[in-house]
Motif scaffolding. Structure first.
Motif, PDB file in Angstrom:
ATOM      1  N   ARG A  13       0.827  -1.201   0.000  1.00 29.17           N
ATOM      2  CA  ARG A  13       0.000   0.000   0.000  1.00 29.17           C
ATOM      3  C   ARG A  13       0.868   1.260   0.000  1.00 29.17           C
ATOM      4  N   LEU A  14       1.947   1.255   0.782  1.00 30.95           N
ATOM      5  CA  LEU A  14       2.839   2.406   0.849  1.00 30.95           C
ATOM      6  C   LEU A  14       3.477   2.672  -0.511  1.00 30.95           C
ATOM      7  N   VAL A  15       3.926   1.639  -1.179  1.00 27.29           N
ATOM      8  CA  VAL A  15       4.519   1.787  -2.509  1.00 27.29           C
ATOM      9  C   VAL A  15       3.533   2.444  -3.465  1.00 27.29           C
ATOM     10  N   ALA A  16       2.292   1.974  -3.448  1.00 23.20           N
ATOM     11  CA  ALA A  16       1.269   2.541  -4.336  1.00 23.20           C
ATOM     12  C   ALA A  16       1.030   4.016  -4.031  1.00 23.20           C
ATOM     13  N   GLU A  17       0.991   4.361  -2.735  1.00 20.81           N
ATOM     14  CA  GLU A  17       0.737   5.747  -2.348  1.00 20.81           C
ATOM     15  C   GLU A  17       1.900   6.656  -2.747  1.00 20.81           C
ATOM     16  N   LEU A  18       3.128   6.200  -2.567  1.00 21.54           N
ATOM     17  CA  LEU A  18       4.279   7.023  -2.935  1.00 21.54           C
ATOM     18  C   LEU A  18       4.336   7.257  -4.438  1.00 21.54           C
ATOM     19  N   ASN A  19       4.002   6.247  -5.216  1.00 24.15           N
ATOM     20  CA  ASN A  19       3.956   6.423  -6.665  1.00 24.15           C
ATOM     21  C   ASN A  19       2.881   7.432  -7.062  1.00 24.15           C
ATOM     22  N   ARG A  20       1.707   7.289  -6.457  1.00 27.12           N
ATOM     23  CA  ARG A  20       0.604   8.187  -6.787  1.00 27.12           C
ATOM     24  C   ARG A  20       0.939   9.625  -6.430  1.00 27.12           C
ATOM     25  N   ARG A  52      12.374  -0.699   1.743  1.00 21.00           N
ATOM     26  CA  ARG A  52      11.294  -0.221   2.609  1.00 21.00           C
ATOM     27  C   ARG A  52      11.769   1.052   3.309  1.00 21.00           C
ATOM     28  N   PRO A  53      11.186   2.211   2.981  1.00 20.79           N
ATOM     29  CA  PRO A  53      11.662   3.471   3.563  1.00 20.79           C
ATOM     30  C   PRO A  53      11.403   3.545   5.062  1.00 20.79           C
ATOM     31  N   ARG A  54      12.275   4.253   5.743  1.00 19.08           N
ATOM     32  CA  ARG A  54      12.082   4.505   7.168  1.00 19.08           C
ATOM     33  C   ARG A  54      10.969   5.530   7.356  1.00 19.08           C
ATOM     34  N   PRO A  55      10.345   5.544   8.521  1.00 14.83           N
ATOM     35  CA  PRO A  55       9.322   6.566   8.773  1.00 14.83           C
ATOM     36  C   PRO A  55       9.836   7.981   8.545  1.00 14.83           C
ATOM     37  N   SER A  56      11.110   8.238   8.889  1.00 15.60           N
ATOM     38  CA  SER A  56      11.678   9.573   8.679  1.00 15.60           C
ATOM     39  C   SER A  56      11.792   9.897   7.190  1.00 15.60           C
ATOM     40  N   ASP A  57      12.073   8.873   6.368  1.00  9.75           N
ATOM     41  CA  ASP A  57      12.129   9.082   4.922  1.00  9.75           C
ATOM     42  C   ASP A  57      10.749   9.457   4.381  1.00  9.75           C
ATOM     43  N   VAL A  58       9.734   8.752   4.849  1.00 10.33           N
ATOM     44  CA  VAL A  58       8.369   9.036   4.408  1.00 10.33           C
ATOM     45  C   VAL A  58       7.939  10.415   4.885  1.00 10.33           C
ATOM     46  N   SER A  59       8.343  10.788   6.083  1.00 12.98           N
ATOM     47  CA  SER A  59       8.030  12.121   6.596  1.00 12.98           C
ATOM     48  C   SER A  59       8.598  13.193   5.675  1.00 12.98           C
ATOM     49  N   ALA A  60       9.847  13.005   5.226  1.00 18.31           N
ATOM     50  CA  ALA A  60      10.471  13.962   4.314  1.00 18.31           C
ATOM     51  C   ALA A  60       9.736  14.014   2.984  1.00 18.31           C
ATOM     52  N   LEU A  61       9.291  12.862   2.505  1.00 16.30           N
ATOM     53  CA  LEU A  61       8.556  12.823   1.235  1.00 16.30           C
ATOM     54  C   LEU A  61       7.203  13.520   1.347  1.00 16.30           C
ATOM     55  N   THR A  62       6.539  13.366   2.494  1.00 17.86           N
ATOM     56  CA  THR A  62       5.248  14.049   2.652  1.00 17.86           C
ATOM     57  C   THR A  62       5.435  15.562   2.643  1.00 17.86           C
TER      58      THR A  62
END
Length: 288
Positions: A13-20, A52-62
Motif C-alpha cells: 500500500r505504501l509503494v502505491a501511495e508514494l507512486n501516486r 522499505r523506507p524509514r518513517p523519517s524518509d516518508v516524513s520527508a517525502l510528505t
C-alpha cells in the motif's frame, strides 16, 4: 473490515501511495531526490518496493508532496508497519522465491479465490496430507526443512478460524484432487472428511469441478486471487511453479483470471453436491 495487518501488505500500500503522490505532484524522481537530500535511485527503490523506507524518509517525502494532517500520519504509520517482520520471516529460507511475498499478502486479504487441479490448497490441508505433499514435491529438502514447511502451512490456516476476522475462502477443486491418493487411504479419508467439515463453515465455499465438465479455461494450471478489504488495494494474482511463485501485477492479467474463476464456478458442482461427492470419496478411501 479485516482487522489483520501484514507488513507485506502495508508495504504494498505504501509503494502505491508514494507512486501516486509523486505522479500527482508532477515532479521527477531526480527533483524529489534533490529535495530530500538523496538520490533518484533511492526514490526509485522506494517506488518499486526494492527498499522499505524509514518513517523519517516518508516524513520527508510528505513534506515534498505537501501531505499534512491525518493523511501524513497514515503514510508514516504505513512505513512503521511495513518495516516490522511477519511471523513467517524466520522460515523464509524454506520457501520458494515469491512465496514469502504471497503469504504476507494473504495474511491481510479478505477473500481468497483458489483453483487447484492436483492437490488440496494449503489453507485446507491436514498435517499428514501436507507432509505427504511436501515430501513428494520437495525432493531436495532435508527432513527438518520438510517439517518447517509443513509447520508454516498449518500455521497459515489460522486465517480461516481467527482470531479476528476470518478470511473468506472460495476453492474450486478439480475432481482429480479428490480422487488422487496422497499418503495412503487413511490420510486421504482424514483429508476429505476435513474438507467436508471446512465446507460447512460460513466463510468457506468448496466446489468440485467434475471430469464430466470437460475442457475449461484453467487447464494451464492452478492460480489464486486475493482481494483486500480496502478499495485502494487492488486484487492480486498468484501463480505457483515448481521452483518459484509469481505475482503478476498487470490489471489485465488479474481481470483475465477473475473471469476464468467465474467460469470455473459456473461449471463446477454446487456446494451441496460437492460436499456429497467428497464425503462419498472419503468413504471409498476408508474401505480396505
Amino acid at each position: 473490515m479485516v482487522s489483520r495487518r501484514s507488513p507485506t501488505a502495508r508495504h504494498r500500500r505504501l509503494v502505491a501511495e508514494l507512486n501516486r503522490l509523486r505522479k500527482d505532484s508532477g515532479l521527477t524522481r531526480v527533483e524529489v531526490a534533490e529535495r530530500i537530500g538523496s538520490t533518484d535511485t533511492t526514490v526509485w527503490r522506494y517506488e518499486t518496493g526494492q527498499t522499505r523506507p524509514r518513517p523519517s524518509d516518508v516524513s520527508a517525502l510528505t513534506d515534498v508532496y505537501g501531505v499534512t494532517g491525518e493523511a501524513r500520519d497514515f503514510l508514516i504509520q504505513l512505513a512503521v508497519e511495513a518495516r516490522r517482520r511477519d511471523w513467517w520471516h524466520r522460515h523464509r529460507q524454506a520457501f520458494k522465491p515469491g512465496f514469502d511475498s504471497y503469504i504476507g499478502l494473504e495474511a491481510e486479504a479478505s477473500l481468497v479465490r483458489s483453483y487447484e487441479p492436483l492437490v488440496v490448497p494449503g489453507l485446507m490441508q491436514t498435517e499428514p496430507y501436507a507432509r505427504a505433499v511436501v515430501e513428494a514435491t520437495s525432493v531436495v529438502q532435508t527432513p527438518s526443512t520438510v517439517e518447517e514447511t509443513v509447520a508454516v502451512r498449518i500455521s497459515r490456516q489460522r486465517l480461516l478460524h481467527g482470531p479476528g476476522d476470518p478470511i473468506h475462502l472460495v476453492a474450486v477443486l478439480d475432481e482429480a484432487v479428490i480422487r488422487r491418493r496422497i499418503g495412503g487411504g487413511g490420510i486421504m479419508t482424514e483429508q476429505l472428511e476435513h474438507l467436508v467439515h471446512l465446507g460447512g463453515l460460513p466463510n468457506v465455499e468448496i466446489r468440485v469441478l467434475p471430469f464430466s465438465a470437460g475442457a475449461h479455461p484453467a487447464m494451464d494450471g492452478p492460480f489464486c486471487l486475493l482481494s483486500f478489504p480496502e478499495p485502494e488495494d487492488p486484487d492480486l494474482l498468484y501463480l505457483e511453479q515448481a521452483a518459484s511463485g509469481l505475482l503478476p501485477d498487470a490489471p489485465e492479467h488479474v481481470s483475465r483470471y477473475a473471469s476464468m474463476f467465474e467460469s470455473l464456478c459456473a461449471m463446477a458442482l454446487d456446494q451441496e453436491a460437492s460436499a456429497a461427492f467428497i464425503a462419498q470419496m472419503a468413504r471409498r478411501f476408508s474401505t480396505p
